[in-house]
Design a protein around this motif. Sequence first.
Motif, PDB file in Angstrom:
ATOM      1  N   MET A  70       0.839  -1.196   0.000  1.00  0.00           N
ATOM      2  CA  MET A  70       0.000   0.000   0.000  1.00  0.00           C
ATOM      3  C   MET A  70       0.877   1.250   0.000  1.00  0.00           C
ATOM      4  SD  MET A  70      -2.890  -1.151   2.773  1.00  0.00           S
ATOM      5  CE  MET A  70      -3.710   0.428   2.644  1.00  0.00           C
ATOM      6  N   GLU A  71       0.402   2.309  -0.664  1.00  0.00           N
ATOM      7  CA  GLU A  71       1.162   3.524  -0.818  1.00  0.00           C
ATOM      8  C   GLU A  71       1.505   4.152   0.528  1.00  0.00           C
ATOM      9  OE1 GLU A  71       3.140   6.718  -2.581  1.00  0.00           O
ATOM     10  OE2 GLU A  71       2.505   4.782  -3.368  1.00  0.00           O
ATOM     11  N   GLU A  72       0.511   4.149   1.466  1.00  0.00           N
ATOM     12  CA  GLU A  72       0.792   4.809   2.734  1.00  0.00           C
ATOM     13  C   GLU A  72       1.903   4.121   3.522  1.00  0.00           C
ATOM     14  OE1 GLU A  72      -3.075   2.354   3.423  1.00  0.00           O
ATOM     15  OE2 GLU A  72      -2.102   3.511   1.832  1.00  0.00           O
ATOM     16  N   TRP A  73       2.031   2.784   3.343  1.00  0.00           N
ATOM     17  CA  TRP A  73       3.090   2.072   4.063  1.00  0.00           C
ATOM     18  C   TRP A  73       4.454   2.329   3.436  1.00  0.00           C
ATOM     19  CZ3 TRP A  73       1.291   1.521   8.423  1.00  0.00           C
ATOM     20  CH2 TRP A  73       0.006   1.049   8.662  1.00  0.00           C
ATOM     21  N   SER A  74       4.500   2.565   2.120  1.00  0.00           N
ATOM     22  CA  SER A  74       5.778   2.899   1.507  1.00  0.00           C
ATOM     23  C   SER A  74       6.244   4.272   1.980  1.00  0.00           C
ATOM     24  CB  SER A  74       5.660   2.877  -0.026  1.00  0.00           C
ATOM     25  OG  SER A  74       4.776   3.885  -0.481  1.00  0.00           O
ATOM     26  N   ARG A  75       5.302   5.191   2.154  1.00  0.00           N
ATOM     27  CA  ARG A  75       5.668   6.509   2.679  1.00  0.00           C
ATOM     28  C   ARG A  75       6.117   6.404   4.132  1.00  0.00           C
ATOM     29  NH1 ARG A  75       4.426  10.718  -0.551  1.00  0.00           N
ATOM     30  NH2 ARG A  75       3.005  10.338  -2.294  1.00  0.00           N
ATOM     31  N   LEU A  76       5.494   5.515   4.876  1.00  0.00           N
ATOM     32  CA  LEU A  76       5.906   5.312   6.258  1.00  0.00           C
ATOM     33  C   LEU A  76       7.343   4.803   6.309  1.00  0.00           C
ATOM     34  CD1 LEU A  76       4.914   5.363   9.221  1.00  0.00           C
ATOM     35  CD2 LEU A  76       4.289   2.962   8.935  1.00  0.00           C
ATOM     36  N   SER A  77       7.688   3.928   5.404  1.00  0.00           N
ATOM     37  CA  SER A  77       9.062   3.421   5.342  1.00  0.00           C
ATOM     38  C   SER A  77      10.035   4.536   4.992  1.00  0.00           C
ATOM     39  CB  SER A  77       9.161   2.299   4.300  1.00  0.00           C
ATOM     40  OG  SER A  77       8.344   1.206   4.659  1.00  0.00           O
ATOM     41  N   LEU A  78       9.624   5.440   4.094  1.00  0.00           N
ATOM     42  CA  LEU A  78      10.476   6.569   3.718  1.00  0.00           C
ATOM     43  C   LEU A  78      10.721   7.480   4.916  1.00  0.00           C
ATOM     44  CD1 LEU A  78      11.951   8.320   1.646  1.00  0.00           C
ATOM     45  CD2 LEU A  78       9.738   9.367   1.070  1.00  0.00           C
ATOM     46  N   VAL A  79       9.658   7.744   5.674  1.00  0.00           N
ATOM     47  CA  VAL A  79       9.802   8.588   6.863  1.00  0.00           C
ATOM     48  C   VAL A  79      10.736   7.925   7.875  1.00  0.00           C
ATOM     49  CG1 VAL A  79       8.577   9.507   8.870  1.00  0.00           C
ATOM     50  CG2 VAL A  79       7.591   9.762   6.590  1.00  0.00           C
ATOM     51  N   ALA A  80      10.577   6.623   8.052  1.00  0.00           N
ATOM     52  CA  ALA A  80      11.439   5.899   8.985  1.00  0.00           C
ATOM     53  C   ALA A  80      12.908   5.996   8.552  1.00  0.00           C
ATOM     54  CB  ALA A  80      11.008   4.438   9.081  1.00  0.00           C
ATOM     55  N   GLU A  81      13.168   5.913   7.235  1.00  0.00           N
ATOM     56  CA  GLU A  81      14.539   6.025   6.742  1.00  0.00           C
ATOM     57  C   GLU A  81      15.105   7.428   6.991  1.00  0.00           C
ATOM     58  OE1 GLU A  81      14.625   4.929   2.668  1.00  0.00           O
ATOM     59  OE2 GLU A  81      13.935   2.875   3.011  1.00  0.00           O
ATOM     60  N   LEU A  82      14.276   8.471   6.785  1.00  0.00           N
ATOM     61  CA  LEU A  82      14.729   9.836   7.029  1.00  0.00           C
ATOM     62  C   LEU A  82      15.099  10.034   8.494  1.00  0.00           C
ATOM     63  CD1 LEU A  82      12.208  11.899   4.857  1.00  0.00           C
ATOM     64  CD2 LEU A  82      14.672  11.725   4.509  1.00  0.00           C
ATOM     65  N   ILE A  83      14.264   9.508   9.383  1.00  0.00           N
ATOM     66  CA  ILE A  83      14.552   9.623  10.813  1.00  0.00           C
ATOM     67  C   ILE A  83      15.828   8.873  11.157  1.00  0.00           C
ATOM     68  CG2 ILE A  83      13.738   9.006  13.128  1.00  0.00           C
ATOM     69  CD1 ILE A  83      10.894   9.482  12.130  1.00  0.00           C
ATOM     70  N   ARG A  84      15.966   7.672  10.640  1.00  0.00           N
ATOM     71  CA  ARG A  84      17.147   6.848  10.930  1.00  0.00           C
ATOM     72  C   ARG A  84      18.418   7.493  10.421  1.00  0.00           C
ATOM     73  NH1 ARG A  84      17.194   1.963   7.286  1.00  0.00           N
ATOM     74  NH2 ARG A  84      18.055   3.582   5.917  1.00  0.00           N
ATOM     75  N   ASP A  85      18.371   8.042   9.183  1.00  0.00           N
ATOM     76  CA  ASP A  85      19.584   8.533   8.541  1.00  0.00           C
ATOM     77  C   ASP A  85      19.931   9.976   8.915  1.00  0.00           C
ATOM     78  OD1 ASP A  85      19.702   6.104   7.309  1.00  0.00           O
ATOM     79  OD2 ASP A  85      18.801   6.792   5.428  1.00  0.00           O
ATOM     80  N   HIS A  86      18.941  10.764   9.366  1.00  0.00           N
ATOM     81  CA  HIS A  86      19.198  12.181   9.608  1.00  0.00           C
ATOM     82  C   HIS A  86      18.901  12.615  11.042  1.00  0.00           C
ATOM     83  CE1 HIS A  86      19.894  13.121   5.350  1.00  0.00           C
ATOM     84  NE2 HIS A  86      18.901  12.290   5.084  1.00  0.00           N
ATOM     85  N   ILE A  87      17.727  12.275  11.523  1.00  0.00           N
ATOM     86  CA  ILE A  87      17.325  12.765  12.848  1.00  0.00           C
ATOM     87  C   ILE A  87      18.101  12.065  13.948  1.00  0.00           C
ATOM     88  CG2 ILE A  87      15.375  13.236  14.364  1.00  0.00           C
ATOM     89  CD1 ILE A  87      15.231  14.614  11.642  1.00  0.00           C
ATOM     90  N   SER A  88      18.249  10.758  13.829  1.00  0.00           N
ATOM     91  CA  SER A  88      18.977   9.993  14.837  1.00  0.00           C
ATOM     92  C   SER A  88      20.448   9.938  14.459  1.00  0.00           C
ATOM     93  CB  SER A  88      18.399   8.572  14.936  1.00  0.00           C
ATOM     94  OG  SER A  88      19.083   7.815  15.891  1.00  0.00           O
TER      95      SER A  88
END
Length: 339
Positions: A1-19
């Motif tokens: 589902m599209e919303e879950w792919s966006r959720l994965s993208l957000v998780a990657e941004l947090i992992r790679d930049h925020i944390s």
Amino acid sequence: MEEWSRLSLVAELIRDHISLDGIDRYLAETGVQKSDFVLVEPSDFAGEIFAVDGSNVSLCNWSTADVNLIRAGYAVYRGREWRRTVITFADVLLADAKLCRNMFDPYLEQFFGLEGIDLKESDLDRLSSYYRELQEYVAINDALGEAHAGDIILYDGSFDVFEPLRGALAVIFARAEEKGVALLAVAKSSSLFWGEEITLPFVQHTGMAGSRLAPEAAWYISLKDKKVDASQGRWNGQTYIVRFCGQSEHAFRVDAPIFLQGEMGSVLGKLAAYSCSAECLGYPHALFRAHRDIRITEQEGAAVRQRLMARLSQGGMPHSKIRMLMQDFHDILEMKPRI
């Protein structure tokens, strides 16, 4: 589902930049250096700490105006001992753009010697927030009247406020300096950020850097000349990031008037001695108590809302109109069963 792919993208941004995995990039891009972390030595003192806070809840809203329950006051501590909590304002506000001068001007004139408030059209949707802030400034002014030289007044929030109330803050700063009272604003949340590709949380990442560069110590850094938007100069003060307790991971934005610039180490040392309780590790205990004593709970808001509805009914308003006024249409949608 599209919303879950966006959720994965957000998780990657947090992992790679925020944390952050390390602090090298943070140090390079912000201009913060290890030497900027000034250690704070906790020290007992005999004075009093006044902690100012406020609270508000919406009772009803009809888009062009709304009714809010507002409370403001301060808690007083001597050392680790609570002395008293003073409520300086507890009442309802009808936030209406056409009535704003009648709401603000008497307080500005009586307490701060100002002619009145100048609200731009874009400011009108913030009336309730402005009024709560004004009542908090009245509470600070009341605490100044009770304080003695060497005492500390803490404000739950920031001094980097919108323009209409900066005049009141300027009067408060002048009175605090004249009386020899330290005045600090401690913000539980902050929008300070760094980074070019994505906005990164400056306070949290400074806390992480401090944990590595000054482990198990209380410390503070000044944001002067650092690569972070701290709105310096608009309110005649300086912004710091402070960790009040070495055993805590939490750091806070702290604003101080410019007259305290040479006294920050001493003032923060006094606060650090009373910021390591188990109830609120790393946060000045007086502010913790002020929040608990002054906040308006959901139950209180609901009770006052019911009393307002009763007064409207006693005044002859039909129940159908009362419901229309008091009920959010989102609540009506939620009550409808799904077909």
